[in-house]
Design a protein around this motif. Structure first.
Motif, PDB file in Angstrom:
ATOM      1  N   LYS A  19     -51.659  -1.054  -8.991  1.00  0.00           N
ATOM      2  CA  LYS A  19     -51.236  -0.063  -7.993  1.00  0.00           C
ATOM      3  C   LYS A  19     -51.234  -0.563  -6.548  1.00  0.00           C
ATOM      4  N   SER A  20     -51.729  -1.790  -6.309  1.00  0.00           N
ATOM      5  CA  SER A  20     -51.609  -2.378  -4.970  1.00  0.00           C
ATOM      6  C   SER A  20     -50.296  -3.164  -4.907  1.00  0.00           C
ATOM      7  N   ARG A  21     -49.599  -3.044  -3.783  1.00  0.00           N
ATOM      8  CA  ARG A  21     -48.353  -3.792  -3.617  1.00  0.00           C
ATOM      9  C   ARG A  21     -48.630  -5.002  -2.733  1.00  0.00           C
ATOM     10  N   PHE A  22     -48.250  -6.179  -3.227  1.00  0.00           N
ATOM     11  CA  PHE A  22     -48.415  -7.435  -2.488  1.00  0.00           C
ATOM     12  C   PHE A  22     -47.027  -7.963  -2.123  1.00  0.00           C
ATOM     13  N   ILE A  23     -46.786  -8.138  -0.824  1.00  0.00           N
ATOM     14  CA  ILE A  23     -45.520  -8.706  -0.359  1.00  0.00           C
ATOM     15  C   ILE A  23     -45.834 -10.060   0.267  1.00  0.00           C
ATOM     16  N   THR A  24     -45.276 -11.128  -0.306  1.00  0.00           N
ATOM     17  CA  THR A  24     -45.519 -12.480   0.204  1.00  0.00           C
ATOM     18  C   THR A  24     -44.292 -12.946   0.965  1.00  0.00           C
ATOM     19  N   LEU A  25     -44.515 -13.378   2.214  1.00  0.00           N
ATOM     20  CA  LEU A  25     -43.423 -13.858   3.060  1.00  0.00           C
ATOM     21  C   LEU A  25     -43.704 -15.285   3.506  1.00  0.00           C
ATOM     22  N   LEU A  26     -42.743 -16.156   3.297  1.00  0.00           N
ATOM     23  CA  LEU A  26     -42.832 -17.540   3.765  1.00  0.00           C
ATOM     24  C   LEU A  26     -41.817 -17.733   4.886  1.00  0.00           C
ATOM     25  N   GLU A  27     -42.207 -18.496   5.902  1.00  0.00           N
ATOM     26  CA  GLU A  27     -41.333 -18.674   7.073  1.00  0.00           C
ATOM     27  C   GLU A  27     -41.448 -20.109   7.599  1.00  0.00           C
ATOM     28  N   PRO A  28     -40.323 -20.720   8.001  1.00  0.00           N
ATOM     29  CA  PRO A  28     -40.402 -22.016   8.689  1.00  0.00           C
ATOM     30  C   PRO A  28     -41.035 -21.812  10.068  1.00  0.00           C
ATOM     31  N   THR A  29     -42.095 -22.544  10.372  1.00  0.00           N
ATOM     32  CA  THR A  29     -42.782 -22.395  11.664  1.00  0.00           C
ATOM     33  C   THR A  29     -43.182 -23.766  12.215  1.00  0.00           C
ATOM     34  N   PRO A  30     -42.361 -24.339  13.096  1.00  0.00           N
ATOM     35  CA  PRO A  30     -42.703 -25.630  13.695  1.00  0.00           C
ATOM     36  C   PRO A  30     -43.721 -25.475  14.819  1.00  0.00           C
ATOM     37  N   GLY A  31     -44.991 -25.596  14.493  1.00  0.00           N
ATOM     38  CA  GLY A  31     -46.050 -25.512  15.493  1.00  0.00           C
ATOM     39  C   GLY A  31     -46.900 -24.255  15.348  1.00  0.00           C
ATOM     40  N   VAL A  32     -48.126 -24.347  15.871  1.00  0.00           N
ATOM     41  CA  VAL A  32     -49.120 -23.272  15.737  1.00  0.00           C
ATOM     42  C   VAL A  32     -48.650 -21.992  16.428  1.00  0.00           C
ATOM     43  N   GLU A  33     -48.021 -22.122  17.605  1.00  0.00           N
ATOM     44  CA  GLU A  33     -47.553 -20.924  18.323  1.00  0.00           C
ATOM     45  C   GLU A  33     -46.532 -20.154  17.505  1.00  0.00           C
ATOM     46  N   ALA A  34     -45.602 -20.882  16.878  1.00  0.00           N
ATOM     47  CA  ALA A  34     -44.584 -20.237  16.032  1.00  0.00           C
ATOM     48  C   ALA A  34     -45.239 -19.556  14.832  1.00  0.00           C
ATOM     49  N   ALA A  35     -46.262 -20.199  14.259  1.00  0.00           N
ATOM     50  CA  ALA A  35     -46.973 -19.633  13.102  1.00  0.00           C
ATOM     51  C   ALA A  35     -47.658 -18.320  13.488  1.00  0.00           C
ATOM     52  N   LYS A  36     -48.360 -18.325  14.631  1.00  0.00           N
ATOM     53  CA  LYS A  36     -49.072 -17.122  15.080  1.00  0.00           C
ATOM     54  C   LYS A  36     -48.089 -15.995  15.427  1.00  0.00           C
ATOM     55  N   ALA A  37     -46.964 -16.378  16.008  1.00  0.00           N
ATOM     56  CA  ALA A  37     -45.956 -15.372  16.368  1.00  0.00           C
ATOM     57  C   ALA A  37     -45.386 -14.703  15.115  1.00  0.00           C
ATOM     58  N   PHE A  38     -45.201 -15.491  14.042  1.00  0.00           N
ATOM     59  CA  PHE A  38     -44.690 -14.925  12.793  1.00  0.00           C
ATOM     60  C   PHE A  38     -45.696 -13.943  12.191  1.00  0.00           C
TER      61      PHE A  38
END
Length: 202
Positions: A19-38
């Motif tokens: 009954k829990s819904r898990f949504i997994t999202l993968l994203e290209p992120t060049p650098g830590v700032e881009a990762a945190k922003a995503f």
């Protein structure tokens, strides 16, 4: 630095576990700032979710300086680490995974959570298109007008490019070379020009 795989585009997968819904999202992120922003972007898109667990490998896959993860309120070690483990095991760089959980009222236990978060990322990685990133190194070069054609031909052969040219009495060029074979290309250019072309690293 050797070429390495990176995501070619984002991927999203969704599954329901007890009954829990898990949504997994993968994203290209060049650098830590881009990762945190995503991560922040996904939190803003799913404000009603109970958890937004995440991990990133924000640089080359073997760069331990650009790793991060969070359990975001799940029991310690049950979400962020399994997500990071899947990313590191994939050998892919410049990637961030966020797993959004909408709680369904049934507890999964620590083992169940580790499986849910890890398997979600594994599932997403299986459908992720990848491409090769070739790290570049920049050099400065001064040449005669008559040498430009030879330089352009060599750059085409090795996957390099001219970034900037300034034309005066001679030509000042700023160029980009694949970092992992830059030293070899510099030697080739030196030999082709019989010692007249010297590249200066930027």
């Amino acid at each position: 630095m050797q070429p390495y795989p990176i995501p070619a585009q984002p991927v999203e997968v969704s599954e329901e576990i007890k009954k829990s819904r898990f949504i997994t999202l993968l994203e290209p992120t060049p650098g830590v700032e881009a990762a945190k922003a995503f991560v922040q972007l996904i939190k803003s898109r799913h404000p009603a979710a109970r958890h937004h667990c995440w991990a990133y490998v924000a640089g080359p896959p073997n760069d331990s300086q650009q790793l991060g993860f969070s359990d975001d309120g799940e029991p310690a070690g049950t979400a962020g680490k399994p997500i990071l483990g899947q990313l590191m095991g994939s050998g892919i760089g410049e990637i961030t995974a966020v797993v959004v959980r909408y709680y369904g009222g049934i507890k999964l236990g620590t083992g169940g959570l580790v499986r849910a978060y890890g398997n979600g990322v594994q599932l997403a990685l299986a459908s992720l298109p990848i491409k090769q990133k070739v790290p570049q190194a920049e050099f400065l070069l001064q040449c005669d007008y008559g040498q430009i054609a030879m330089i352009e031909t060599l750059l085409q052969q090795v996957g390099g490019s001219i970034l900037q040219s300034e034309y005066g009495a001679a030509v000042d060029i700023r160029l980009s070379l694949p970092a992992y074979e830059a030293a070899e290309i510099v030697n080739r250019l030196y030999n082709l020009s019989r010692g007249s072309l010297l590249l200066q690293p930027v």
